[in-house]
Motif scaffolding. Structure first.
Motif, PDB file in Angstrom:
ATOM      1  N   ILE A   1       0.838  -1.201   0.000  1.00 16.32           N
ATOM      2  CA  ILE A   1       0.000   0.000   0.000  1.00 16.32           C
ATOM      3  C   ILE A   1       0.876   1.254   0.000  1.00 16.32           C
ATOM      4  CG2 ILE A   1      -1.706   1.331   1.310  1.00 16.32           C
ATOM      5  CD1 ILE A   1      -2.715  -1.374   2.435  1.00 16.32           C
TER       6      ILE A   1
ATOM      7  N   SER B   1       1.338   4.436  -2.869  1.00 13.87           N
ATOM      8  CA  SER B   1       1.070   5.841  -2.570  1.00 13.87           C
ATOM      9  C   SER B   1       2.294   6.739  -2.711  1.00 13.87           C
ATOM     10  CB  SER B   1       0.501   5.971  -1.162  1.00 13.87           C
ATOM     11  OG  SER B   1       1.466   5.587  -0.204  1.00 13.87           O
TER      12      SER B   1
ATOM     13  N   ALA C   1      -5.534   8.374   0.248  1.00 15.74           N
ATOM     14  CA  ALA C   1      -6.413   7.718   1.216  1.00 15.74           C
ATOM     15  C   ALA C   1      -7.193   6.574   0.570  1.00 15.74           C
ATOM     16  CB  ALA C   1      -7.376   8.740   1.828  1.00 15.74           C
ATOM     17  N   ALA C   2      -7.685   6.799  -0.641  1.00 15.49           N
ATOM     18  CA  ALA C   2      -8.452   5.753  -1.331  1.00 15.49           C
ATOM     19  C   ALA C   2      -7.567   4.562  -1.675  1.00 15.49           C
ATOM     20  CB  ALA C   2      -9.101   6.325  -2.595  1.00 15.49           C
TER      21      ALA C   2
ATOM     22  N   PHE D   1      -5.034   3.492   0.123  1.00 13.55           N
ATOM     23  CA  PHE D   1      -4.898   2.749   1.377  1.00 13.55           C
ATOM     24  C   PHE D   1      -6.180   1.998   1.719  1.00 13.55           C
ATOM     25  CE2 PHE D   1      -1.048   5.093   2.207  1.00 13.55           C
ATOM     26  CZ  PHE D   1      -0.319   4.230   3.008  1.00 13.55           C
ATOM     27  N   ILE D   2      -7.304   2.702   1.677  1.00 15.07           N
ATOM     28  CA  ILE D   2      -8.582   2.090   2.055  1.00 15.07           C
ATOM     29  C   ILE D   2      -8.955   0.965   1.104  1.00 15.07           C
ATOM     30  CG2 ILE D   2     -11.070   2.525   2.246  1.00 15.07           C
ATOM     31  CD1 ILE D   2     -10.289   5.359   3.266  1.00 15.07           C
ATOM     32  N   GLY D   3      -8.816   1.232  -0.199  1.00 16.18           N
ATOM     33  CA  GLY D   3      -9.177   0.215  -1.185  1.00 16.18           C
ATOM     34  C   GLY D   3      -8.340  -1.041  -1.067  1.00 16.18           C
ATOM     35  N   ASP D   4      -7.035  -0.866  -0.864  1.00 16.03           N
ATOM     36  CA  ASP D   4      -6.162  -2.028  -0.766  1.00 16.03           C
ATOM     37  C   ASP D   4      -6.323  -2.732   0.579  1.00 16.03           C
ATOM     38  OD1 ASP D   4      -4.388  -3.547  -2.314  1.00 16.03           O
ATOM     39  OD2 ASP D   4      -2.666  -2.783  -1.193  1.00 16.03           O
ATOM     40  N   ALA D   5      -6.465  -1.989   1.650  1.00 13.99           N
ATOM     41  CA  ALA D   5      -6.583  -2.588   2.986  1.00 13.99           C
ATOM     42  C   ALA D   5      -7.902  -3.334   3.163  1.00 13.99           C
ATOM     43  CB  ALA D   5      -6.444  -1.511   4.054  1.00 13.99           C
ATOM     44  N   LEU D   6      -8.970  -2.764   2.611  1.00 16.35           N
ATOM     45  CA  LEU D   6     -10.297  -3.375   2.787  1.00 16.35           C
ATOM     46  C   LEU D   6     -10.739  -4.174   1.569  1.00 16.35           C
ATOM     47  CD1 LEU D   6     -12.137  -0.400   4.532  1.00 16.35           C
ATOM     48  CD2 LEU D   6     -10.969  -2.353   5.591  1.00 16.35           C
TER      49      LEU D   6
ATOM     50  N   LEU E   1     -11.439  -3.199  -1.487  1.00 16.18           N
ATOM     51  CA  LEU E   1     -12.558  -2.559  -2.178  1.00 16.18           C
ATOM     52  C   LEU E   1     -12.135  -2.196  -3.600  1.00 16.18           C
ATOM     53  CD1 LEU E   1     -13.722  -0.078   0.605  1.00 16.18           C
ATOM     54  CD2 LEU E   1     -14.776  -2.266   0.001  1.00 16.18           C
TER      55      LEU E   1
END
Length: 149
Positions: free
Chosen positions: A11, A15, A94-95, A97-102, A104
């Protein structure tokens, strides 16, 4: 849902490029705010001169003041667009991180935000260029000594 150290490093790798872009946008904002500060300082001097002057000096100071107002307007637009670019790049980071972590599917959203950020940055550069043209056009109109041919 477990996030492993390898996932976090992946992640962070994703970024890195937007973070460098964000650094560049921050530097550009510093340049733009510096230009605006110089315009404001000069405007204050001219406004004081207009209050005390009359006759011949008034028309010249008024004309320069109008040009400075135009330049300030252009720089304000450039600052606004650069700030929008910075915000959109932050959203991209942020997207990511969020997309890869969750896990999505945010690829289209990320691409849209990135393109919008780039368009904002392009618009900001266009306004900066216009302001530079106005500033240099004013310089060439001043009463400079003529150069012998």
């Amino acid at each position: 849902m477990d996030i492993h150290l390898g996932d976090i490093s992946h992640i962070i790798q994703l970024s890195i490029a937007p973070v460098f872009l964000l650094t560049g946008v921050g530097t550009k904002l510093a340049v733009l705010t510096n230009r605006l500060a110089r315009i404001i300082d000069r405007s204050r001097v001219l406004e004081d001169r207009l209050g005390a002057a009359g006759g011949a000096g008034f028309a010249e100071a008024h004309s320069e003041l109008l040009t400075l107002y135009r330049r300030a307007h252009l720089i304000n637009r450039a600052i606004t667009l650069s700030t929008c670019c910075g915000l959109l790049v932050c959203v991209v980071i942020a997207a990511l991180f969020i997309g890869d972590a969750l896990d999505l599917a945010l690829a289209k959203f990320i691409a849209l935000c990135f393109v919008a950020g780039m368009l904002s940055l392009i618009g900001s550069f266009v306004y900066l260029l216009r302001e530079i043209f106005v500033a240099t056009q004013t310089l060439s109109r001043r009463n400079l000594p003529s150069v012998p041919k």
